[in-house]
Design an enzyme around this catalytic site. Structure first.
Site, PDB file in Angstrom:
ATOM      1  N   SER A  67       0.413  -0.876  -0.006  1.00  0.00           N
ATOM      2  CA  SER A  67       0.038   0.019   0.777  1.00  0.00           C
ATOM      3  C   SER A  67       1.005   1.398   0.107  1.00  0.00           C
ATOM      4  O   SER A  67       0.235   2.219  -0.327  1.00  0.00           O
ATOM      5  CB  SER A  67      -1.061   0.255   1.971  1.00  0.00           C
ATOM      6  OG  SER A  67      -0.498  -0.021   2.129  1.00  0.00           O
ATOM      7  N   LYS A  90      -6.380   4.469   7.735  1.00  0.00           N
ATOM      8  CA  LYS A  90      -5.017   5.625   7.362  1.00  0.00           C
ATOM      9  C   LYS A  90      -5.846   7.249   8.053  1.00  0.00           C
ATOM     10  O   LYS A  90      -4.809   8.107   8.657  1.00  0.00           O
ATOM     11  CB  LYS A  90      -4.227   4.876   6.111  1.00  0.00           C
ATOM     12  CG  LYS A  90      -3.966   4.188   6.485  1.00  0.00           C
ATOM     13  CD  LYS A  90      -3.898   3.012   4.980  1.00  0.00           C
ATOM     14  CE  LYS A  90      -3.163   1.490   5.138  1.00  0.00           C
ATOM     15  NZ  LYS A  90      -3.072   1.520   3.729  1.00  0.00           N
TER      16      LYS A  90
END
Length: 805
Positions: free
Chosen positions: A656, A699
């Site tokens: 990611s 996040k």
């Protein structure tokens, strides 16, 4: 190209209170159907209906999703239409006492048979005592004994009379019988006998010898006559016992005439009683004997215990097929056990100390087990498989199963097994068993795969609200108003991590409802509101986020270096997710890149020091492929680059951060600085397309909290893949900042879009002549790489001589 920040409405799905068309949860009916589990429901119904061997069920899915509840509901519904199973009793095997026999009776008849045998034993004791103490038995026995004595005495009397006629006396001595001559009624002394004439002595000696032979013959026949007497007495006892016991056994035979096994057992009992009639009749009786037996842990005299039966499974109180859940599926609790009692320093057992296992109790019905518990109990999994494959349950001590027991113990007859087993566990265990245990796929042919998410639409929203209302009533909680119900639906979408899905994690949902009810009670409200639901969710996070707060604090203090303002070349804020216990939270990380002339290598420092996982290493290798195909199609890629997560002291895995690493790499090559007010997440492929990642909400919130603590400037934000927009379910604090224009979320499709946002300089597109415009990021990158290739060639290090591209 111009990329606009996402509007606040795209950052989180909001359920309006009026969408549910109710005032509170009291207005919603209980949910009787199953939502979102069509595949699992179809599998369970198929498994229940398929009566062939091996079609047991494995219900797989995350913990707390309701696998056990749903499976049990369907099984109990099916069990109501199925008959009660048999009762099972262990009884003595008079041929081999070590192997008690198993008797099958109709449901409810096992207890009656046990009680009948207990009464039979009591009646036999009294009947035999009465018979053997009666006048008839005593008279007949006395006649037999007197006949024997009379016959024996008559033979001796005839010899004695004959001896007397020959002037010889038959005398009894301590060592037996003896003959001696007599004169005038007195025994002749030896010295007198020697003075007799030789002819007279020889006559007397001849007579004595003849008498001795006749006596010897009589004495030799005595054992045979004694045996005949014993046989007659035995025959008499058998007749008396048979008469005393016969009618008792006959009554039971008539009662259980439809059960041949029981009839045979009763006949064997009758024969055993008759064979042991004297011991039975002379066994101690009364309160003292019963008290002594009880003190020794027995139920009556050992001789009588052999005629009692051990009711192993009693289905007399059940109304249909059983549904059993065994919470502690150890080997013994699954397959049964043989208990022992200490007596005179030794461990003893008998058939009455055999105890059933879950397989016995569920026989003829359904058994639910936790897969993890079965696998972690010694030999439980092997024992379960053996029983299912053999279709019988054999009771044996665990030590004997493992080959550690060599002492003599019971070996009870195995019970035929007809049970449907449901294993409840997670997917990882299922896939491991399917791959590593060849017997698993033969025994558990039906997989009921539970989905942890359902599609969010108008129909499912209402069904979900009804599910919430059902849980509220089951837990006896305060009713939720329309706002509270709507907030619960939003929470379900957040837990699913998808604005278009709802979580089916029932245990987590029920916990939220209980906690919201608690806060409503504390505030003195009769109904639970949206504020209570929000407080319950925030409180759960607060109880677990000490580590998150410590990390955020160290970032604010500068101990962990994360910039949220300014511009720096070759440096970017990446985002990752940490999972600690039940809390997942986002953690910003500084990623830096350095470049120099080299051989086309992109070095992953995390991998070099063995902190990077395979997925992260794969993402870094993709970067080299992107650079070579995008900028160095006609010349060698002549740079050496290094990438690192700064201040990372643990393992790094996942791809990611690969887009963030590529941005940092492009910035380092071009020299164009990156705005540190942005953080980036997303993976990238070799074509420069940004791909979806997981944990997007955590996040974003992780970087937002840091920016919020330092002060929002309006220039801060996060870049995410456009394919992750549908997953956005951000916290209300982020929505408020976005609506006020203080924090932005950008969705990008390509690296070019992202680099423009991060640098403020156009990415640049390749022209018809094949080059990028000079005043663009791509143009600067290509120019720098061209210079590196030329410099490398100038140093006399062509790629072909090194064997590297």
């Amino acid at each position: 190209m111009t990329i606009e920040p996402l509007p606040a409405r795209a950052l989180c799905w909001q359920c309006a209170a009026d969408e549910l068309l109710v005032a509170s949860s009291d207005d919603l009916e209980d949910l009787t159907e199953v939502i979102g589990q069509e595949r699992a429901v179809a599998a369970i119904r198929f498994g229940i209906g398929m009566r062939r061997p091996g079609y047991n069920i494995y219900a797989l899915g995350p913990e707390g999703i309701g696998k056990h509840t749903l499976a049990r509901r369907f099984m109990e519904a099916q069990a109501k239409d199925e008959p009660r199973p048999f009762d099972w009793c262990y009884a003595s095997n008079f041929t081999d006492p070590r192997t008690p026999r198993l008797l099958k009776l109709g449901a409810g008849r096992g207890a009656a048979f046990r009680d009948d045998m207990a009464r039979f034993v009591e009646e036999v004791r009294h009947a035999l005592r009465s018979a053997f103490e009666g006048e008839d038995y005593r008279t007949r026995r006395q006649v037999l004994e007197e006949d024997f004595k009379e016959t024996q005495d008559k033979a001796l009397e005839e010899i004695s009379e004959d001896a007397k006629a020959r002037e010889i006396a038959l005398m009894r001595t301590p060592v037996g019988f003896a003959f001696a001559p007599v004169a005038d009624g007195k025994v002749v002394k030896p010295e007198v006998f020697q003075r007799l004439g030789e002819a007279e002595r020889k006559r007397i000696e001849g007579d004595i010898e003849d008498l001795q032979k006749r006596l010897q013959k009589v004495l030799e026949e005595t054992p045979r006559k004694v045996k005949n007497l014993r046989d007659k007495l035995r025959e008499l006892s058998d007749q008396v016992a048979g008469f005393a016991v016969g009618h008792l056994v006959e009554d039971l035979r008539k009662k259980y005439a439809d059960l041949p096994e029981i009839v045979r057992f009763l006949e064997e009992v009758r024969q055993d009683v008759v064979q042991n009639v004297e011991m039975v009749a002379n066994a101690p009786d009364g309160p003292a004997a019963d008290a002594a037996a009880t003190a020794e842990g027995q139920d009556g005299h050992p001789l009588f215990r052999r005629y009692h039966v051990n009711l192993l499974v009693d289905n007399g109180e059940t109304e249909h097929a059983p549904v059993v859940y065994e919470d502690d599926p150890s080997h013994d609790r699954l397959r049964g056990r043989i208990e022992h009692r200490a007596e005179m320093g030794a461990l003893l057992t008998d058939l009455h100390m055999i105890r059933p296992g879950a397989l016995h109790l569920a026989n003829g019905g359904y058994l639910i087990l936790d897969a993890r518990k079965v696998l972690t109990r010694p030999m439980a999994w092997e024992g379960l498989k053996q029983a299912l494959m053999a279709r019988e349950v054999r009771i044996e001590p665990l030590a004997q199963t493992m080959g550690l027991l060599s002492t003599v113990s019971l070996e009870p007859e195995s019970a035929p097994l007809d049970v449907k087993v449901v294993l409840v566990g997670d997917r990882r265990i299922y896939y491991l068993l399917a791959e590593l245990d060849p017997e698993f796929s033969r025994l558990f042919k039906v997989a009921a795969d539970f989905d942890e998410r359902i599609e969010r639409n108008g129909k499912n929203n209402l069904l979900y609200a009804r599910l919430v209302a059902t849980l509220i009533r089951q837990e006896e909680l305060r009713p939720f108003d329309a706002g509270g119900l709507a907030k619960v639906l939003v929470y379900g979408a957040r837990q699913a991590g998808d604005a278009e899905r709802l979580s089916t994690h029932l245990e987590d949902l029920a916990d939220l409802l209980r906690e919201a009810d608690h806060f409503a009670q504390g505030d003195g409200r009769s109904r639970v509101t949206a504020a209570d639901v929000q407080q319950a969710g925030d409180s759960r996070v607060y109880r677990l986020d000490r580590v998150r707060q410590l990390i955020q604090e160290e970032m604010r203090r500068g101990t962990i270096a994360i910039d949220t303002e300014g511009e720096t070349a070759g440096q970017i804020n990446g985002l990752s997710v940490m999972q600690l216990g039940g809390l997942a939270f986002g953690k910003p990380s500084r990623i830096t890149a350095r470049v120099r002339m080299g051989r086309g290598e992109v070095v992953d420092i995390e991998r070099e020091v063995e902190l990077g996982g395979p997925l992260h290493s794969k993402g870094v290798m993709i970067l080299a492929g992107f650079l070579a195909s995008h900028y160095a199609t006609d010349r060698p890629l002549s740079l050496s680059a290094s990438l690192v997560f700064e201040q990372s002291y643990g393992g790094v895995d996942g791809d990611s951060a690969s887009s963030a690493e590529l941005y940092a790499l492009l910035s380092a090559i071009s020299g164009v600085p990156i705005k540190q007010s942005f953080a980036v997440t997303g993976s990238v492929n070799q074509h420069g397309e940004v791909q979806a990642i997981g944990g997007v909400n955590e996040k974003i919130e992780g970087f937002f909290d840091l920016c919020d603590a330092r002060g929002l400037t309006g220039a801060q934000g996060v870049l995410i893949p456009r394919t992750n927009v549908k997953h956005l379910m951000l916290h209300a604090r982020v929505l408020e900042a976005a609506e006020a224009g203080k924090f932005q979320i950008y969705a990008v499709d390509t690296i070019d879009q992202g680099i423009e946002l991060l640098t403020g300089i156009p990415a640049g597109e390749r022209s018809a002549s094949g080059g990028f415009p000079e005043a663009t990021v791509n143009g600067l990158v290509e120019a720098r790489l061209r210079d590196m290739a030329e410099n490398r060639r100038a140093y006399g290090l062509p790629a072909e001589k090194e064997g590297r591209p």
